[in-house]
Design a protein around this motif. Structure first.
Motif, short mmCIF file in Angstrom:
data_model
loop_
_atom_site.label_atom_id
_atom_site.label_comp_id
_atom_site.label_asym_id
_atom_site.label_seq_id
_atom_site.Cartn_x
_atom_site.Cartn_y
_atom_site.Cartn_z
N LEU A 279 5.15 -43.32 -33.64
CA LEU A 279 6.29 -44.22 -33.41
C LEU A 279 6.94 -43.93 -32.06
CD1 LEU A 279 8.55 -46.21 -34.24
CD2 LEU A 279 9.67 -44.30 -35.41
N ALA A 280 7.12 -42.64 -31.76
CA ALA A 280 7.73 -42.24 -30.48
C ALA A 280 6.85 -42.69 -29.31
CB ALA A 280 7.94 -40.73 -30.45
N THR A 281 5.52 -42.58 -29.48
CA THR A 281 4.60 -43.03 -28.44
C THR A 281 4.75 -44.53 -28.20
OG1 THR A 281 3.02 -41.32 -29.09
CG2 THR A 281 2.18 -43.12 -27.73
N ALA A 282 4.88 -45.29 -29.29
CA ALA A 282 5.07 -46.73 -29.17
C ALA A 282 6.36 -47.04 -28.42
CB ALA A 282 5.09 -47.37 -30.55
N SER A 283 7.38 -46.20 -28.63
CA SER A 283 8.67 -46.44 -27.96
C SER A 283 8.57 -46.26 -26.45
CB SER A 283 9.74 -45.49 -28.53
OG SER A 283 9.53 -44.16 -28.07
N LEU A 284 7.55 -45.52 -25.99
CA LEU A 284 7.33 -45.38 -24.55
C LEU A 284 6.36 -46.45 -24.03
CD1 LEU A 284 6.98 -41.50 -24.14
CD2 LEU A 284 9.04 -42.90 -24.06
N LEU A 285 5.41 -46.84 -24.86
CA LEU A 285 4.46 -47.87 -24.45
C LEU A 285 5.12 -49.23 -24.30
CD1 LEU A 285 1.38 -46.96 -26.71
CD2 LEU A 285 1.51 -46.76 -24.22
N ILE A 286 6.06 -49.54 -25.18
CA ILE A 286 6.70 -50.85 -25.16
C ILE A 286 7.51 -51.09 -23.88
CG2 ILE A 286 8.45 -52.31 -26.29
CD1 ILE A 286 7.36 -51.18 -28.97
N PRO A 287 8.38 -50.13 -23.44
CA PRO A 287 9.06 -50.35 -22.15
C PRO A 287 8.10 -50.48 -20.98
CG PRO A 287 10.18 -48.65 -23.40
CD PRO A 287 8.91 -48.95 -24.13
N ALA A 288 6.99 -49.71 -20.99
CA ALA A 288 6.01 -49.80 -19.91
C ALA A 288 5.34 -51.18 -19.91
CB ALA A 288 4.96 -48.71 -20.07
N ALA A 289 4.99 -51.66 -21.10
CA ALA A 289 4.38 -52.99 -21.20
C ALA A 289 5.38 -54.08 -20.81
CB ALA A 289 3.87 -53.22 -22.63
#
Length: 362
Positions: free
Chosen positions: A138-148
């Motif tokens: 979940l934490a990884t997704a929270s970083l991927l989403i702002p980058a995307a």
């Protein structure tokens, strides 16, 4: 005082605390200031962990768990706050990402490898491990989403990029902090039985009184703050003269400071075949950084008017995604051996080599 000094063998490095402060105050060589304060923070981190665990014994399991969650990564938090106050966003982001990677790859890898050299196979609760690794995903997704999100913005609208990313990061940070609170309820109340083996550890009486613990925590925190201040101040000069990136220093070098004592503890516990506790130290620490410290720093940056975001470079987010994926693959069966440890360590070494050649952010 004698009990504190003799609590760990790394306390022989306490002599570097006054040296680091003096060298920093006299504006001596940045290399010297960085190195001495780097060494000074290691025993301070060990003392902080010792005092926190002793204080936790006085207040019971529930509050003790909260204390360990709060102070377990206190060194990383203090260094990050000092860097954030100076506007060193790259260092803050890299140190948070580096702490996560060092725990799930370096610490866990050392635990699996060291334990596997002594025992052919070691088992642990894959339910607890999977819960923690799911939260890491979940934490990884929270970083991927702002980058995307940043990648989809119109590059001609540069003036609008930062406010949008800040808004997305701050909203995401609030959600992550809420998830972390729910995790604490899950761990300490509704599903406490799953974590009992991790929480209990060695049942030993407290060696320090509550007032002594509070005074010691205050003094240690102040000392870490001063040493961290001088350490962060010296980084710019080192980056300019060596060509190393701030990302490499924050991601590979600084996590060694805050996690040194934690690393040794986890490996020693793994060699005693207490893998539940070792997993709790490694994955638990990473999860706290990802779900609590990083979003907390985003909110703190908001308060301090510093543009701290959850937007990491594509390379950094890819590295975190791969690391979490590999870690999940190693722990899903609840069994570990030395080869799995070697694979995690190999992944960390590859990442360290890549970031060593990462372009300097001058």
């Amino acid at each position: 005082m004698k009990l504190l000094v003799l609590s760990s063998y790394v306390n022989v490095l306490l002599v570097f605390i006054p040296l680091g402060i003096i060298f920093g105050a006299l504006h001596m060589s940045p290399y010297l200031v960085f190195s001495i304060n780097f060494l000074a923070i290691i025993p301070l981190a060990a003392l902080l962990g010792f005092v926190t665990e002793d204080l936790a014994k006085h207040v019971g399991q529930t509050l003790g768990g909260l204390l360990n969650a709060t102070f377990g990564n206190a060194v990383e938090l203090i260094v990050a706050i000092v860097a954030l106050s100076k506007g060193e966003i790259l260092i803050v982001q890299a140190s948070m990402l580096g702490s996560i990677l060092s725990n799930i790859l370096l610490v866990l890898g050392c635990c699996f490898f060291a334990g596997g050299m002594k025992f052919q196979e070691q088992t642990f609760s894959n339910i607890v491990a999977q819960t923690m690794s799911s939260l890491m995903a979940l934490a990884t997704a929270s970083l991927l989403i702002p980058a995307a999100f940043r990648a989809t913005l119109d590059t001609t609208e540069h003036g609008l990029d930062e406010p949008r990313i800040l808004a997305v990061s701050r909203g995401t940070a609030i959600v992550l902090l809420m998830i972390y609170v729910l995790y604490l309820v899950f761990q300490l109340k509704t599903h406490a039985a799953l974590f009992e083996e991790i929480e209990s550890g060695e049942e030993e009486p407290a060696e320090l009184s509550v007032p002594i613990c509070l005074v010691a925590l205050t003094i240690i925190t102040l000392a870490i703050s001063v040493c961290a201040d001088y350490l962060v101040d010296s980084i710019d000069s080192i980056v300019i003269s060596t060509g190393l990136s701030k990302t490499f220093i924050g991601l590979i070098v600084l996590p060694i400071v805050g996690n040194a004592a934690e690393h040794v503890t986890a490996v020693m516990v793994a060699m005693k075949n207490k893998m539940e506790l070792a997993i709790g130290v490694a994955l638990g620490s990473s999860m706290q950084i990802a779900l609590f410290l990083t979003p907390f720093l985003v909110i703190l940056g908001w308060i301090m008017n510093q543009p701290m975001t959850l937007f990491f470079s594509t390379f950094e987010t890819a590295v975190l995604f791969v690391s979490v994926f590999i870690t999940n693959a190693q722990i899903q069966d609840g069994i570990s051996n030395w080869l799995e440890g070697a694979m995690l360590l190999g992944t960390y070494m590859i990442i360290a080599i890549a970031f060593f050649y990462y372009p300097a952010d001058l």
